[in-house]
Design an enzyme around this catalytic site. Structure first.
Site, PDB file in Angstrom:
ATOM      1  N   ILE A  52      22.534   5.580   4.329  1.00  0.00           N
ATOM      2  CA  ILE A  52      21.707   6.825   4.801  1.00  0.00           C
ATOM      3  C   ILE A  52      20.594   6.338   5.735  1.00  0.00           C
ATOM      4  O   ILE A  52      19.949   6.917   6.243  1.00  0.00           O
ATOM      5  CB  ILE A  52      21.070   7.187   3.566  1.00  0.00           C
ATOM      6  CG1 ILE A  52      20.367   6.356   2.637  1.00  0.00           C
ATOM      7  CG2 ILE A  52      22.084   8.143   2.615  1.00  0.00           C
ATOM      8  CD1 ILE A  52      19.355   7.101   1.705  1.00  0.00           C
ATOM      9  N   ALA A  74      20.071   5.808  -3.707  1.00  0.00           N
ATOM     10  CA  ALA A  74      18.756   5.145  -3.837  1.00  0.00           C
ATOM     11  C   ALA A  74      19.038   3.905  -4.312  1.00  0.00           C
ATOM     12  O   ALA A  74      19.786   3.308  -4.529  1.00  0.00           O
ATOM     13  CB  ALA A  74      17.823   5.885  -4.903  1.00  0.00           C
ATOM     14  N   ILE A  76      17.668   1.606  -6.898  1.00  0.00           N
ATOM     15  CA  ILE A  76      17.364   2.043  -8.254  1.00  0.00           C
ATOM     16  C   ILE A  76      16.544   0.903  -9.172  1.00  0.00           C
ATOM     17  O   ILE A  76      16.458   0.779 -10.249  1.00  0.00           O
ATOM     18  CB  ILE A  76      18.361   2.796  -9.204  1.00  0.00           C
ATOM     19  CG1 ILE A  76      19.535   1.685  -9.483  1.00  0.00           C
ATOM     20  CG2 ILE A  76      18.780   3.626  -8.386  1.00  0.00           C
ATOM     21  CD1 ILE A  76      20.245   2.129 -10.588  1.00  0.00           C
ATOM     22  N   TYR A 140       9.206   1.241  -6.827  1.00  0.00           N
ATOM     23  CA  TYR A 140      10.336   1.996  -6.992  1.00  0.00           C
ATOM     24  C   TYR A 140       9.604   3.672  -7.632  1.00  0.00           C
ATOM     25  O   TYR A 140      10.061   4.622  -6.839  1.00  0.00           O
ATOM     26  CB  TYR A 140      11.135   1.741  -8.168  1.00  0.00           C
ATOM     27  CG  TYR A 140      12.079   2.761  -8.588  1.00  0.00           C
ATOM     28  CD1 TYR A 140      13.048   3.084  -7.788  1.00  0.00           C
ATOM     29  CD2 TYR A 140      11.901   3.179  -9.842  1.00  0.00           C
ATOM     30  CE1 TYR A 140      14.090   4.131  -8.390  1.00  0.00           C
ATOM     31  CE2 TYR A 140      12.891   4.200 -10.321  1.00  0.00           C
ATOM     32  CZ  TYR A 140      13.833   4.611  -9.651  1.00  0.00           C
ATOM     33  OH  TYR A 140      14.940   5.486 -10.117  1.00  0.00           O
ATOM     34  N   ASN A 169      16.369   8.276 -19.325  1.00  0.00           N
ATOM     35  CA  ASN A 169      17.246   7.188 -19.272  1.00  0.00           C
ATOM     36  C   ASN A 169      18.834   7.651 -19.290  1.00  0.00           C
ATOM     37  O   ASN A 169      18.995   8.199 -20.461  1.00  0.00           O
ATOM     38  CB  ASN A 169      17.079   6.004 -20.354  1.00  0.00           C
ATOM     39  CG  ASN A 169      15.975   5.264 -20.272  1.00  0.00           C
ATOM     40  OD1 ASN A 169      14.605   5.822 -20.073  1.00  0.00           O
ATOM     41  ND2 ASN A 169      16.058   3.940 -20.366  1.00  0.00           N
ATOM     42  N   GLY A 266       5.424  -5.346 -17.446  1.00  0.00           N
ATOM     43  CA  GLY A 266       5.596  -4.138 -16.623  1.00  0.00           C
ATOM     44  C   GLY A 266       6.513  -3.084 -17.621  1.00  0.00           C
ATOM     45  O   GLY A 266       6.483  -1.956 -17.305  1.00  0.00           O
TER      46      GLY A 266
HETATM   47  N1  LIG Z   1      20.453   5.802 -14.353  1.00  0.00           N
HETATM   48  C1  LIG Z   1      19.342   6.325 -15.002  1.00  0.00           C
HETATM   49  O1  LIG Z   1      18.837   6.403 -15.975  1.00  0.00           O
HETATM   50  C2  LIG Z   1      18.446   7.020 -13.625  1.00  0.00           C
HETATM   51  C3  LIG Z   1      17.048   7.667 -14.301  1.00  0.00           C
HETATM   52  C4  LIG Z   1      16.445   8.188 -13.664  1.00  0.00           C
HETATM   53  C5  LIG Z   1      16.520   8.615 -12.002  1.00  0.00           C
HETATM   54  N2  LIG Z   1      17.777   7.812 -11.626  1.00  0.00           N
HETATM   55  C6  LIG Z   1      18.177   8.212 -10.327  1.00  0.00           C
HETATM   56  O2  LIG Z   1      19.555   8.758 -10.049  1.00  0.00           O
HETATM   57  C7  LIG Z   1      20.096   8.216  -8.925  1.00  0.00           C
HETATM   58  C8  LIG Z   1      21.474   7.777  -9.360  1.00  0.00           C
HETATM   59  O3  LIG Z   1      21.341   6.507 -10.053  1.00  0.00           O
HETATM   60  P1  LIG Z   1      22.526   5.814 -10.800  1.00  0.00           P
HETATM   61  O4  LIG Z   1      21.845   5.319 -12.123  1.00  0.00           O
HETATM   62  O5  LIG Z   1      23.851   6.796 -10.625  1.00  0.00           O
HETATM   63  O6  LIG Z   1      22.607   4.374  -9.933  1.00  0.00           O
HETATM   64  P2  LIG Z   1      23.725   4.058  -8.895  1.00  0.00           P
HETATM   65  O7  LIG Z   1      23.209   2.779  -8.320  1.00  0.00           O
HETATM   66  O8  LIG Z   1      24.920   3.931  -9.940  1.00  0.00           O
HETATM   67  O9  LIG Z   1      23.925   4.819  -7.824  1.00  0.00           O
HETATM   68  C9  LIG Z   1      23.579   4.702  -6.617  1.00  0.00           C
HETATM   69  C10 LIG Z   1      24.203   5.079  -5.397  1.00  0.00           C
HETATM   70  O10 LIG Z   1      23.944   5.192  -4.293  1.00  0.00           O
HETATM   71  C11 LIG Z   1      24.423   4.356  -3.324  1.00  0.00           C
HETATM   72  N3  LIG Z   1      23.367   3.787  -2.282  1.00  0.00           N
HETATM   73  C12 LIG Z   1      22.454   3.021  -2.533  1.00  0.00           C
HETATM   74  N4  LIG Z   1      21.630   2.853  -1.203  1.00  0.00           N
HETATM   75  C13 LIG Z   1      22.448   3.534  -0.226  1.00  0.00           C
HETATM   76  C14 LIG Z   1      22.215   3.589   0.839  1.00  0.00           C
HETATM   77  N5  LIG Z   1      21.437   2.954   1.754  1.00  0.00           N
HETATM   78  N6  LIG Z   1      22.993   4.461   1.649  1.00  0.00           N
HETATM   79  C15 LIG Z   1      24.120   4.984   1.027  1.00  0.00           C
HETATM   80  N7  LIG Z   1      24.434   4.901  -0.331  1.00  0.00           N
HETATM   81  C16 LIG Z   1      23.446   4.145  -1.049  1.00  0.00           C
HETATM   82  C17 LIG Z   1      24.782   3.075  -4.208  1.00  0.00           C
HETATM   83  O11 LIG Z   1      26.171   2.579  -3.686  1.00  0.00           O
HETATM   84  C18 LIG Z   1      25.340   3.953  -5.497  1.00  0.00           C
HETATM   85  O12 LIG Z   1      26.535   4.356  -5.475  1.00  0.00           O
HETATM   86  C19 LIG Z   1      19.067   7.492  -8.321  1.00  0.00           C
HETATM   87  O13 LIG Z   1      18.279   8.089  -7.239  1.00  0.00           O
HETATM   88  C20 LIG Z   1      18.202   7.147  -9.332  1.00  0.00           C
HETATM   89  O14 LIG Z   1      16.872   6.585  -9.126  1.00  0.00           O
HETATM   90  C21 LIG Z   1      18.709   7.352 -12.503  1.00  0.00           C
END
Ligand SMILES: NC(=O)c1ccc[n+]([C@@H]2O[C@H](COP(=O)([O-])OP(=O)(O)OC[C@H]3O[C@@H](n4cnc5c(N)ncnc54)[C@H](O)[C@@H]3O)[C@@H](O)[C@H]2O)c1
Length: 306
Positions: A52, A74, A76, A140, A169, A266
């Site tokens: 992205i 993102a 993360i 973050y 979470n 933290g």
């Molecule tokens: N897991 C949690 O508990 C949680 C809690 C709050 C918010 N979130 C948010 O939910 C979203 C998804 O998190 P997740 O837990 O599924 O993590 P994840 O790492 O499984 O998913 C993130 C995805 O984004 C892709 N990605 C990262 N950088 C990229 C880039 N530059 N270009 C294209 N793709 C890219 C990764 O390959 C991955 O598939 C995130 O935005 C995260 O901040 C997650």
């Protein structure tokens, strides 16, 4: 609807893509596979491998005419954001702005932005609602909050609609056990291989664990509701790491005793968010008990191992 899901090869993004397809939507996923996996991508999704921070959204969005964008992609990892804040900024802020810039010019009806409750509210003695002033302490958290503000700016300046979902979470099948997030996935993997687990904060740290299949229902609700609003997607229930460990332990035999360690720098003591606003305005509530969600998650990880 034609929907673009960024980060759709990841944990929550892939479950969301799957759900959206099952509801009849036409889903395209863009993911650079940095933490996501090809095997996670739903069968009937169109897939583009792309970053992205570099992808040509301008021409792509002009051609494809998406009705909605769900932005999961993102960086993360909170610790990584502390070690390399510029990397975090590039993906979480610059990547988002590149997307918004093109979306605002190419008729996208709405962007759903995935934010985080934990990093916004800090330590909470009662379930925090959306009116609590954000206090992000990690890069973050700052990048997620900046993202939320950019959405407001693009709505004000260009009329691009948005909904923000702040997850607590999230846990469930496909979560990556190797990252910083995802204590459920980490414990599951350790328990399967009979390795000792470490309980930081002596097992007393409390979190609000929400099951991924509940979370994706909120994503679906946000397609047509919650214009210009933010919502916590949570359970409002605080569960200690020790309680979680004990619940998971019931699915295994002969585990080594866990290690009780001090809180890491933290780390929050108690992080819980209220979903009252989502209940009222999105008609969304979590439906899966922690017991059931844990059972499904463990059986997924056990199946993977075989
Ligand atoms: N897991 C949690 O508990 C949680 C809690 C709050 C918010 N979130 C948010 O939910 C979203 C998804 O998190 P997740 O837990 O599924 O993590 P994840 O790492 O499984 O998913 C993130 C995805 O984004 C892709 N990605 C990262 N950088 C990229 C880039 N530059 N270009 C294209 N793709 C890219 C990764 O390959 C991955 O598939 C995130 O935005 C995260 O901040 C997650």
């Amino acid at each position: 609807m034609r929907i673009l899901v960024t980060g759709g090869a990841g944990f929550i993004g892939s479950h969301s893509g799957e759900k959206l397809i099952s509801e009849g939507h036409d889903v395209t996923i863009i993911d650079d596979l940095s933490s996501g996996k090809k095997e996670n991508i739903p069968e009937r999704a169109n897939f583009i491998e792309g970053d992205i921070t570099e992808f040509d959204f301008e021409n792509f969005l002009k051609k494809e005419k998406f009705d909605r964008i769900i932005h999961f992609a993102a960086q993360i990892d909170v610790r990584k954001s502390v070690a390399d804040p510029l990397f975090d900024l590039r993906i979480n802020v610059e990547g988002l702005i590149r997307l918004l810039q093109s979306a605002s010019k190419n008729g996208v009806g709405k962007i759903v932005f995935i934010s985080s409750a934990g990093v916004m509210y800090g330590d909470t003695d009662k379930p925090a609602d959306e009116s609590v002033a954000p206090v992000p302490v990690s890069p973050y958290g700052v990048s997620k909050l900046a993202g939320e503000h950019y959405l407001t700016a693009y709505k004000n300046n260009f009329g691009l609609d948005f909904t923000i979902l702040r997850f607590t979470n999230v846990y469930g099948p496909r979560q990556d056990p190797h990252g910083e997030a995802g204590v459920v996935a980490i414990f599951a993997q350790q328990m399967i291989s009979k390795k000792q687990s470490a309980l930081y904060g002596h097992g007393k740290l409390q979190r609000d664990y929400v099951f991924v299949k509940d979370v994706v229902k909120a994503v679906v609700k946000s397609l047509d509701s919650g214009s210009g609003e933010k919502y916590n997607i949570s359970t409002s229930v605080a569960t200690s790491v020790f309680e979680l460990y004990e619940l998971m332990k019931k699915h295994f035999e002969d585990l080594p005793d866990p290690l009780f360690l001090d809180t890491r720098p933290g780390e929050l003591k108690r992080s819980v968010a209220s979903f009252e606003k989502a209940r009222k305005e999105l008609s969304w509530s979590p439906e899966t008990s922690l017991e059931d969600g844990i059972a499904e998650t463990i059986s997924f990880f056990k199946g993977k191992r075989r």
